[in-house]
Design a protein around this motif. Sequence first.
Motif, short mmCIF file in Angstrom:
data_model
loop_
_atom_site.label_atom_id
_atom_site.label_comp_id
_atom_site.label_asym_id
_atom_site.label_seq_id
_atom_site.Cartn_x
_atom_site.Cartn_y
_atom_site.Cartn_z
N TRP A 127 6.48 7.57 19.64
CA TRP A 127 7.72 6.94 19.20
C TRP A 127 8.27 6.08 20.33
O TRP A 127 8.36 6.52 21.47
CB TRP A 127 8.73 8.02 18.82
CG TRP A 127 9.92 7.45 18.11
CD1 TRP A 127 11.14 7.22 18.65
CD2 TRP A 127 9.99 7.02 16.77
NE1 TRP A 127 11.98 6.68 17.73
CE2 TRP A 127 11.29 6.55 16.55
CE3 TRP A 127 9.09 6.98 15.72
CZ2 TRP A 127 11.72 6.05 15.34
CZ3 TRP A 127 9.52 6.48 14.50
CH2 TRP A 127 10.82 6.02 14.32
N PRO A 128 8.64 4.83 20.05
CA PRO A 128 9.13 3.96 21.11
C PRO A 128 10.49 4.42 21.63
O PRO A 128 11.31 4.93 20.88
CB PRO A 128 9.24 2.58 20.45
CG PRO A 128 9.31 2.87 19.00
CD PRO A 128 8.58 4.16 18.75
N VAL A 129 10.69 4.24 22.90
CA VAL A 129 11.95 4.59 23.54
C VAL A 129 12.49 3.33 24.21
O VAL A 129 11.76 2.64 24.92
CB VAL A 129 11.74 5.71 24.59
CG1 VAL A 129 13.04 5.98 25.33
CG2 VAL A 129 11.20 6.96 23.94
N ALA A 130 13.74 3.04 23.96
CA ALA A 130 14.37 1.87 24.59
C ALA A 130 15.36 2.35 25.64
O ALA A 130 16.32 3.04 25.33
CB ALA A 130 15.08 1.04 23.54
N GLU A 131 15.09 2.03 26.88
CA GLU A 131 16.00 2.35 27.97
C GLU A 131 16.85 1.11 28.25
O GLU A 131 16.32 0.02 28.40
CB GLU A 131 15.22 2.74 29.23
CG GLU A 131 14.41 4.01 29.08
CD GLU A 131 15.27 5.25 28.97
OE1 GLU A 131 16.37 5.29 29.56
OE2 GLU A 131 14.85 6.18 28.27
N LEU A 132 18.15 1.29 28.31
CA LEU A 132 19.06 0.19 28.59
C LEU A 132 19.74 0.43 29.93
O LEU A 132 20.21 1.53 30.20
CB LEU A 132 20.13 0.07 27.50
CG LEU A 132 19.64 -0.21 26.09
CD1 LEU A 132 20.81 -0.19 25.12
CD2 LEU A 132 18.91 -1.53 26.02
#
Length: 159
Positions: A8-13
Amino acid sequence: MVAVNQDWPVAELDPVRRMRVIAAATPGVAYAEKLIPAPFSAVWDAASDLENELPRMVTDLRSFEITSTRGERMTARARGRLGQHARFDVVLRPGWCVMQSRFLIGGMAAVPEAGGTRFAFLGGLRLPGMRLLDPVLQPPDGAQGERLAGRAEHRLSAR
């Protein structure tokens, strides 16, 4: 047992991008970013000095006093120039600060960037019906946010 999907993709901001998301999702706020030609440590040392620097950055604020601290969570009492006052819940960590009272929200974020530090400043009202009033209250050119960021930049570079 729950299976975890490792694909599952994870987006870190980073903190500035998170502040942009809050600004975009919160009606009635002024938001601006500036590249300040100073190292992150110098910018954030000044910005995170809430009791001394926040009243200088926000002209309507007479004082901001931290009343309790539990790790990165704090409470504070703010007093306005016209005598108004509010209790704020604050989260303060390196590069990130969010402050909320019953009727106000404020925040600052900073990240190192080539040429200095990207600094974001957010402030506004938290009132019922703000989504309806937002187009009326916000100048179309973002001038209010730019003024706030300009004052912040001036204060941060004055230290």
